[in-house]
Design a protein around this motif. Structure first.
Motif, short mmCIF file in Angstrom:
data_model
loop_
_atom_site.label_atom_id
_atom_site.label_comp_id
_atom_site.label_asym_id
_atom_site.label_seq_id
_atom_site.Cartn_x
_atom_site.Cartn_y
_atom_site.Cartn_z
N ARG A 45 0.83 -1.19 0.00
CA ARG A 45 0.00 0.00 0.00
C ARG A 45 0.88 1.26 0.00
N LYS A 46 0.51 2.22 -0.83
CA LYS A 46 1.26 3.47 -0.91
C LYS A 46 0.79 4.48 0.16
N ILE A 47 -0.52 4.72 0.22
CA ILE A 47 -1.08 5.73 1.12
C ILE A 47 -1.97 5.04 2.15
N ALA A 48 -1.68 5.26 3.41
CA ALA A 48 -2.45 4.62 4.49
C ALA A 48 -3.90 5.08 4.47
N ASP A 49 -4.76 4.23 5.01
CA ASP A 49 -6.19 4.54 5.17
C ASP A 49 -6.89 4.77 3.83
N ASN A 50 -6.37 4.18 2.77
CA ASN A 50 -7.03 4.19 1.46
C ASN A 50 -7.01 2.78 0.91
N THR A 51 -8.07 2.42 0.20
CA THR A 51 -8.14 1.06 -0.35
C THR A 51 -7.01 0.86 -1.35
N ALA A 52 -6.59 -0.41 -1.49
CA ALA A 52 -5.51 -0.76 -2.40
C ALA A 52 -5.82 -2.11 -3.04
N HIS A 53 -5.67 -2.19 -4.35
CA HIS A 53 -5.89 -3.46 -5.03
C HIS A 53 -5.21 -3.43 -6.39
N PHE A 54 -5.11 -4.61 -7.01
CA PHE A 54 -4.66 -4.69 -8.41
C PHE A 54 -5.50 -5.71 -9.15
N VAL A 55 -5.48 -5.62 -10.48
CA VAL A 55 -6.15 -6.57 -11.36
C VAL A 55 -5.14 -7.03 -12.39
N THR A 56 -5.04 -8.34 -12.57
CA THR A 56 -4.07 -8.90 -13.52
C THR A 56 -4.57 -8.77 -14.95
N ALA A 57 -3.66 -9.00 -15.90
CA ALA A 57 -4.07 -9.23 -17.27
C ALA A 57 -4.88 -10.52 -17.32
N PRO A 58 -5.75 -10.69 -18.32
CA PRO A 58 -6.56 -11.90 -18.38
C PRO A 58 -5.74 -13.14 -18.71
N PHE A 59 -6.21 -14.28 -18.22
CA PHE A 59 -5.61 -15.57 -18.57
C PHE A 59 -6.73 -16.56 -18.81
N GLU A 60 -6.38 -17.64 -19.50
CA GLU A 60 -7.37 -18.64 -19.87
C GLU A 60 -6.86 -20.01 -19.45
N THR A 61 -7.72 -20.79 -18.81
CA THR A 61 -7.29 -22.10 -18.32
C THR A 61 -8.03 -23.22 -19.03
N ASP A 62 -7.38 -24.36 -19.10
CA ASP A 62 -7.99 -25.58 -19.63
C ASP A 62 -7.43 -26.74 -18.83
N GLY A 63 -8.12 -27.16 -17.82
CA GLY A 63 -7.63 -28.26 -17.00
C GLY A 63 -7.65 -27.91 -15.54
N ASP A 64 -7.25 -28.88 -14.73
CA ASP A 64 -7.33 -28.75 -13.27
C ASP A 64 -6.09 -28.04 -12.74
N LEU A 65 -6.02 -26.74 -12.96
CA LEU A 65 -4.92 -25.94 -12.46
C LEU A 65 -5.38 -25.06 -11.31
N LYS A 66 -4.43 -24.52 -10.58
CA LYS A 66 -4.75 -23.74 -9.39
C LYS A 66 -3.95 -22.45 -9.37
N LEU A 67 -4.36 -21.56 -8.47
CA LEU A 67 -3.65 -20.30 -8.27
C LEU A 67 -2.92 -20.35 -6.93
N PHE A 68 -1.74 -19.71 -6.91
CA PHE A 68 -0.93 -19.61 -5.70
C PHE A 68 -0.43 -18.18 -5.60
N VAL A 69 -0.12 -17.77 -4.37
CA VAL A 69 0.36 -16.42 -4.17
C VAL A 69 1.63 -16.45 -3.33
N ASN A 70 2.54 -15.55 -3.65
CA ASN A 70 3.77 -15.37 -2.90
C ASN A 70 3.62 -14.05 -2.14
N VAL A 71 3.44 -14.14 -0.82
CA VAL A 71 3.06 -12.96 -0.04
C VAL A 71 3.57 -13.09 1.38
N GLU A 72 3.81 -11.94 2.01
CA GLU A 72 4.13 -11.94 3.43
C GLU A 72 3.39 -10.79 4.11
N GLY A 73 3.32 -10.83 5.44
CA GLY A 73 2.67 -9.76 6.19
C GLY A 73 1.17 -9.89 6.27
N VAL A 74 0.62 -11.09 6.04
CA VAL A 74 -0.83 -11.29 6.17
C VAL A 74 -1.10 -12.21 7.36
#
Length: 538
Positions: A432-461
């Motif tokens: 987050r850049k500025i405190a007390d303000n919402t923060a989010h992002f949206v990725t570029a689109p992707f397309e799946t075919d099959g039993d795949l999953k999403l994972f995240v590399n994150v700390e501080g949660v």
């Protein structure tokens, strides 16, 4: 108009396909993931503003790597060894067959002659390691040196002997998609053959030289015994070229390297220092005569260039399937020209900076002039200038990156190989850049075919300060069952934390999707990367 799919960038058994789609001047990236015998993963890095173009109240913080306390981890050999003069990672490291494998350049003398290695030859040497820290130099019994073959020199065969003498940067690639097992190891390197030994001639651009900067390719079944491709350099008939990296992306092999004026120039024809250029080939045998300008430091492109800024030796490239990450040399001229004209580059300093590409041709620097690996403080072993390698491996929770020290004064001081590490895929993070303000992002689109999953590399949660992850459709609308009250919530930090929706719903197959990640109120959350793949990852 559509750009060719990049499926051939990966071995045939792998299953990630990156599509770049251009529509009426608007650029959109779609990552298509389909299931196969093995599943590679697509990576959305925090610093990749093509993979994550839409950002609200977020800033990127770049990270500088930590150097290993045992540095240099690979040292020059004893007197009489092919790497007694120096051992430098103008080379490559990969993890294959359960071990780290390194190709580097040695030099057997302890002094440079006329500004060059003796005989214009730096032997292609080989080393192995179980941990990337402790290295052995096996006796390969391939090349006679000092009266015997008990050394770690790789053999290079060529009908033109001058082409088999590596002089500078060496890049090794393992290409599992090649149907010929004798050609699955590929390499590119710089040789400096006499003009009389070069078939095919050369361009008349540039001054006459004692020898020519030749771009040479070779192939191998085992990475130890090599055969030069053809009977002439890949740039025969063209200008000199100092090749420094080799990778496959989409339908082409690419070889990046450096040139400077008079062999290269800015778009308007004006002079430039060292910039990064690329050749391409669809078959590894025949290479383009035309080159692309791949990267230049920002200060090289301003109306009045910043004095002394150059891009040294292209970049060492890490191919992550859908994106390329690299380290380049952040060359800065000496404050004043050296008095000893023999060592014209004495006083030059070089740190290593981060670049990224989503098309295999054009690279950009997420945070200009940020050093991922900085030269050492005065008196440390690597305090003058650094050389990047084609040398990145993710192991466990870390990236391992090897690099070299370069004594620009020509005295070969501490020209050996070191190791630097980061958090796994941790070149930088969004927060987050500025405190007390919402923060989010949206990725570029992707397309799946099959039993795949999403994972995240994150700390501080945590359970109190969690990330919210939602799926959006191709019109940026929340997808029912994967958004709002049914959004996934990330409460656990880690380099590969699974994203799980209510009821453990799988990713919808055959749809264009995007991911929206909303940051918690806490400013501690740090996002490094998002992955689309299987349980095991890469």
């Amino acid at each position: 108009m559509p750009v060719s799919p990049l499926k051939q960038n990966l071995p045939a058994c792998l299953s990630i396909l990156l599509l770049l789609v251009m529509h009426a001047g608007l650029s959109a990236q779609t990552v298509s993931v389909d299931r196969g015998p093995e599943v590679e993963e697509a990576v959305f890095f925090s610093f990749d503003d093509h993979a994550i173009p839409w950002r609200n109240n977020l800033q990127l913080t770049p990270v500088t790597a930590e150097k290993h306390p045992a540095n240099p981890v690979l040292r020059r050999g004893p007197e009489g060894a092919p790497d007694h003069g120096h051992a430098i990672l103008y080379g490559s490291v990969m993890f294959r067959d359960g071990k780290f494998r390194m190709w580097y350049l040695g030099m057997f003398e302890t002094a440079i002659q006329s500004g060059q290695a003796p005989g214009w030859w730096r032997p292609m040497c080989y080393a192995e390691s179980d941990d990337g820290i402790h290295w052995t130099k096996p006796n390969l019994d391939l090349v006679e040196f000092n009266g015997n073959k008990q050394n770690n020199i790789c053999l290079i065969n060529s009908e033109v002997p001058a082409l088999a003498k590596v002089n500078d940067f060496l890049s090794v690639l393992y290409d599992a998609s090649d149907p010929d097992p004798q050609r699955r190891f590929k390499c590119a390197y710089i040789a400096h053959p006499p003009f009389a030994d070069v078939r095919g001639g050369r361009s008349k651009i540039g001054p006459d030289e004692r020898r020519w900067g030749a771009f040479v390719c070779a192939t191998s079944a085992d990475g130890l015994t090599w055969d030069v491709v053809g009977d002439r350099p890949m740039n025969a008939g063209g200008e000199r070229f100092e090749v420094s990296s080799l990778y496959r992306f989409g339908n082409f092999y690419y070889a990046n390297g450096q040139l400077l004026s008079p062999w290269s120039w800015r778009m308007d024809g004006s002079d430039t220092g060292r910039v990064m250029l690329a050749y391409r080939s669809s078959d590894f045998d025949h290479w383009s005569r035309a080159k692309a300008l791949s990267f230049a430091r920002p200060g090289q492109l301003t109306a009045t260039p910043i004095p002394g800024q150059q891009t040294h030796m292209g970049a060492g490239i890490w191919n992550r399937g859908n994106v390329l990450v690299g380290l380049y040399g952040m060359w800065q001229d000496a404050p004043q020209k050296p008095k000893d004209g023999r060592y014209w580059n004495e006083g030059v300093s070089v740190d290593l900076g981060l670049i990224v590409s989503d098309d295999g041709i054009h690279f950009r620097e997420p945070v200009p002039d940020h050093p991922v690996i900085s030269r050492g403080k005065k008196g440390e072993w690597d305090d003058i200038a650094l050389l990047q390698g084609h040398a990145f491996v993710n192991r466990g929770e870390k990236i391992l990156m090897w690099y070299s020290h370069w004594d620009t004064g020509g005295k070969l001081k501490n020209m050996e190989i070191g190791l630097a590490t980061l958090r796994r895929d941790g070149f930088g993070y969004l927060s987050r850049k500025i405190a007390d303000n919402t923060a989010h992002f949206v990725t570029a689109p992707f397309e799946t075919d099959g039993d795949l999953k999403l994972f995240v590399n994150v700390e501080g949660v945590s359970k109190e300060n969690l990330l919210t992850v939602e799926l959006l459709d191709e019109f940026d609308k929340p997808l029912p069952g994967y958004s709002g009250n049914e959004a996934a919530r990330i409460t656990q930090a880690g380099t590969r934390t699974p994203i799980v929706w209510s009821g453990s719903r799988p990713l919808p197959a055959g749809k264009k999707l995007a991911v929206r990640v909303t940051f918690p109120d806490s400013t501690e959350a740090r996002f490094y990367a998002l992955y689309v793949g299987n349980e095991n990852g890469s």
